[in-house]
Design an enzyme around this catalytic site. Structure first.
Site, PDB file in Angstrom:
ATOM      1  N   CYS A  59       0.809  -1.226   0.000  1.00 37.86           N
ATOM      2  CA  CYS A  59       0.000   0.000   0.000  1.00 37.86           C
ATOM      3  C   CYS A  59       0.838   1.270   0.000  1.00 37.86           C
ATOM      4  O   CYS A  59       0.299   2.372   0.081  1.00 37.86           O
ATOM      5  CB  CYS A  59      -0.969  -0.016   1.166  1.00 37.86           C
ATOM      6  SG  CYS A  59      -2.117  -1.405   1.018  1.00 37.86           S
TER       7      CYS A  59
ATOM      8  N   HIS B 235      -2.030   8.322   6.265  1.00 36.77           N
ATOM      9  CA  HIS B 235      -2.272   7.037   5.626  1.00 36.77           C
ATOM     10  C   HIS B 235      -3.587   6.454   6.131  1.00 36.77           C
ATOM     11  O   HIS B 235      -4.301   5.790   5.384  1.00 36.77           O
ATOM     12  CB  HIS B 235      -1.114   6.081   5.930  1.00 36.77           C
ATOM     13  CG  HIS B 235      -1.327   4.692   5.408  1.00 36.77           C
ATOM     14  ND1 HIS B 235      -1.288   4.395   4.068  1.00 36.77           N
ATOM     15  CD2 HIS B 235      -1.623   3.520   6.042  1.00 36.77           C
ATOM     16  CE1 HIS B 235      -1.528   3.101   3.891  1.00 36.77           C
ATOM     17  NE2 HIS B 235      -1.745   2.552   5.065  1.00 36.77           N
TER      18      HIS B 235
ATOM     19  N   LYS C 103      -8.899   8.893   2.688  1.00 38.18           N
ATOM     20  CA  LYS C 103      -9.474   7.537   2.549  1.00 38.18           C
ATOM     21  C   LYS C 103     -10.875   7.487   3.141  1.00 38.18           C
ATOM     22  O   LYS C 103     -11.642   6.579   2.845  1.00 38.18           O
ATOM     23  CB  LYS C 103      -8.571   6.513   3.235  1.00 38.18           C
ATOM     24  CG  LYS C 103      -7.247   6.302   2.507  1.00 38.18           C
ATOM     25  CD  LYS C 103      -6.433   5.180   3.134  1.00 38.18           C
ATOM     26  CE  LYS C 103      -5.098   4.978   2.445  1.00 38.18           C
ATOM     27  NZ  LYS C 103      -4.075   5.973   2.852  1.00 38.18           N
TER      28      LYS C 103
ATOM     29  N   HIS D 266      -9.540   2.756   0.686  1.00 37.06           N
ATOM     30  CA  HIS D 266      -8.092   2.574   0.594  1.00 37.06           C
ATOM     31  C   HIS D 266      -7.708   2.233  -0.852  1.00 37.06           C
ATOM     32  O   HIS D 266      -8.000   1.145  -1.333  1.00 37.06           O
ATOM     33  CB  HIS D 266      -7.658   1.458   1.549  1.00 37.06           C
ATOM     34  CG  HIS D 266      -6.175   1.349   1.705  1.00 37.06           C
ATOM     35  ND1 HIS D 266      -5.294   2.145   0.998  1.00 37.06           N
ATOM     36  CD2 HIS D 266      -5.413   0.543   2.483  1.00 37.06           C
ATOM     37  CE1 HIS D 266      -4.069   1.827   1.338  1.00 37.06           C
ATOM     38  NE2 HIS D 266      -4.107   0.863   2.238  1.00 37.06           N
TER      39      HIS D 266
ATOM     40  N   PHE E 112       1.837   3.644   4.148  1.00 29.69           N
ATOM     41  CA  PHE E 112       2.446   2.475   4.786  1.00 29.69           C
ATOM     42  C   PHE E 112       1.870   1.204   4.159  1.00 29.69           C
ATOM     43  O   PHE E 112       0.734   1.196   3.699  1.00 29.69           O
ATOM     44  CB  PHE E 112       2.142   2.456   6.297  1.00 29.69           C
ATOM     45  CG  PHE E 112       2.371   3.776   7.000  1.00 29.69           C
ATOM     46  CD1 PHE E 112       3.479   4.566   6.710  1.00 29.69           C
ATOM     47  CD2 PHE E 112       1.478   4.226   7.962  1.00 29.69           C
ATOM     48  CE1 PHE E 112       3.682   5.786   7.359  1.00 29.69           C
ATOM     49  CE2 PHE E 112       1.668   5.441   8.612  1.00 29.69           C
ATOM     50  CZ  PHE E 112       2.768   6.222   8.314  1.00 29.69           C
TER      51      PHE E 112
ATOM     52  N   PHE F 162       1.973  -3.481   3.885  1.00 26.04           N
ATOM     53  CA  PHE F 162       2.300  -4.797   4.446  1.00 26.04           C
ATOM     54  C   PHE F 162       3.815  -5.017   4.390  1.00 26.04           C
ATOM     55  O   PHE F 162       4.482  -4.603   3.440  1.00 26.04           O
ATOM     56  CB  PHE F 162       1.621  -5.915   3.644  1.00 26.04           C
ATOM     57  CG  PHE F 162       0.157  -6.124   3.989  1.00 26.04           C
ATOM     58  CD1 PHE F 162      -0.375  -5.715   5.198  1.00 26.04           C
ATOM     59  CD2 PHE F 162      -0.690  -6.781   3.092  1.00 26.04           C
ATOM     60  CE1 PHE F 162      -1.716  -5.935   5.509  1.00 26.04           C
ATOM     61  CE2 PHE F 162      -2.022  -7.003   3.386  1.00 26.04           C
ATOM     62  CZ  PHE F 162      -2.539  -6.574   4.598  1.00 26.04           C
TER      63      PHE F 162
END
Lengths: 85, 406
Positions: free
Chosen positions: B163, B300, B330, B335, B392, B394
């Site tokens: 992401c 984020h 968002k 997202h 940010f 995974f």
């Protein structure tokens, strides 16, 4: 399927999917030049023939197909062959 | 000598609109782009919520050969790039005479993978897959297609960093130009919206199931948030060397002044506070700025319980002294994942150009961490000179970009 039906169907997907100008289609026109085919387009031609006529074209068969007429004749013969079998 | 990096064009295709003007209006009004996708319910998804993105019609715009290899996210990226190039005053003649690169964030292309595998299963014959799926199914689908369509001859690469992909793509573009390796790069991020791409994510129970009113589902920083909602589209930002841009009379929209990054070195899906804090610190240091210089933070914050809390703590720790405005767009877009880092630069740029801060909609009650931030729950009319955008992903990948008005 009659000869006319085969021709109509081929011209239809050439115009719709391969975006061929309908005015450029004639029995004696060069297929490769008119469709501006590269090696990737032949891959798609195999798919579209299979989905429309239910048989798979072998790559080497394209060698003999020069004009639209050759193409119509080839498909027509294959369709007839399929019906006979 | 290090060069200055400026933004000379932008383009956007998202659930908030299909042009910069439409998206600016949606942002100002705090309009949500979230809805329900009935297929997801049919397929046994836990959540049917998604960003609703209009699929462009490319027949007539692109030739068949240019279209067949273009996956859904590539279509969005194409539309965004056409708009960005036009704004940057870069036509085909310019692209063919100059070395322009492309760095785009993308981290999946699931529909093409699923559909081509289904054909193999059904037909037991790979020659019946057709020519397009291979070019649609790779993560680099956007860059390989757009570089061909726009005849690009510079750096040509996809950035896959979950992401944070879009943000790192811009960050890397910044590095290439800053170090004198390229004069202009088409940067951005693309994200597919189809259900194929979201099933395994849905399986983690990470998505909101607040389906009664889809527009209320995404609630970043709000006490009652229950998960993220996936969205997508395409966002393009043209980065250019300042001197080259001046020389060719390009519109100079802003300056990208730093690229902070870090890796958490921790859990694969649970974010922490330390990693993002280092990314923020690095961004500030690189730009030679202090916390008080930042007017606005585009967070984020995806609306997950742990993620938002940890980001709020990081923002408070590093930027908290002067309480800059914070909002997560968002809340309106969902997202946008691989695209988010790029689209959120476009959203923040639209705010900076039009003197407002878009609201973090659905922020009704803070929790302990978000109470410490100055969250814009309504549209705020104010001047923004410098903003920071966080992304940010995974694996604990973090990216923070800082943009300054010129």
């Amino acid at each position: 399927m009659t000869k006319e039906e085969v021709i109509e169907k081929i011209n239809e997907f050439l115009v719709d999917e391969f975006e061929v100008d309908p005015d450029s289609i004639s029995a004696e026109a060069d297929l490769k030049e008119t469709l501006d085919l590269d090696s990737l387009d032949y891959v798609d031609l195999v798919v579209v023939i299979e989905s429309n006529f239910g048989f798979k074209v072998k790559g080497e068969d394209f060698i003999e197909i020069k004009t639209f007429q050759n193409f119509y004749d080839y498909v027509e013969a294959k369709v007839a062959e399929k019906v006979t079998n | 000598m290090e060069r200055r990096v400026v933004i000379t064009g932008m383009g956007i295709h998202s659930c908030l609109g299909t042009s910069l003007d439409e998206v600016r209006d949606s942002l100002y009004k705090g309009k949500s782009g979230i809805g329900l996708d009935p297929i997801r319910t049919e397929m046994g998804f836990r959540s049917a919520l998604t960003g609703i993105v209009q699929r462009p019609v490319l027949k007539g715009l692109l030739k068949r050969r240019e279209r067949v290899g273009l996956a859904e996210e590539g279509e969005y990226a194409y539309m965004a790039t056409v708009e960005a190039l036009e704004n940057a005053k870069m036509d085909m003649d310019f692209l063919m005479k100059n070395e322009v690169g492309i760095l785009y964030g993308n981290d999946s292309s699931a529909r093409a993978v699923t559909e081509s595998t289904d054909i193999i299963r059904e037909k037991k014959d790979t020659s019946l897959i057709g020519s397009g799926y291979i070019f649609q199914s790779m993560n680099s689908t956007i860059t390989m297609n757009l570089s061909t369509i726009f005849k690009l001859r510079g750096i040509n690469m996809t950035v896959s960093a979950a992401c944070a992909s879009g943000s790192h793509a811009l960050g890397l573009g910044y590095m290439y130009i800053k170090n004198g390796l390229q004069d202009a790069i088409i940067c951005g991020g693309g994200q597919e919206v189809n259900h194929h791409s979201m099933g395994s994510f849905d399986g983690l129970s990470a998505f909101s199931i607040n389906m009664e009113d889809p527009t209320k589902a995404v609630r970043p920083f709000d006490r009652d948030r229950d998960g993220l909602v996936p969205g997508g589209g395409g966002a393009t930002v043209i980065l250019e060397d300042y001197e080259s841009a001046v020389k060719r009379g390009a519109p100079i929209l802003a300056e990208l002044v730093s690229y902070g990054f870090s890796s958490n070195g921790d859990h694969i899906s649970n974010p922490n506070v330390e990693g993002p804090s280092r990314s923020l610190e690095r961004a500030l240091k690189q730009a030679g700025l202090q916390a008080k210089d930042i007017d606005y933070v585009n967070a984020h914050a995806t609306s997950t319980p742990v993620g938002d809390t940890n980001e709020a703590r990081a923002i408070d720790a590093i930027l908290g002294a002067n309480k800059p405005y914070v909002s997560s767009t968002k809340s309106m877009t969902g997202h946008e994942m691989w695209m988010a880092g790029a689209s959120e630069i476009v959203y923040s740029m639209l705010m900076m150009q039009n003197n407002f801060i878009a609201p973090n909609i659905n922020f009704e009650n803070p929790d302990e961490a978000s109470a410490k931030l100055n969250i814009a729950s309504k549209t705020i009319e104010t001047n923004i000179d410098i903003f920071l955008s966080n992304s940010f992903g995974f694996g604990g990948t973090n990216s923070s970009l800082i943009v300054k008005k010129l």
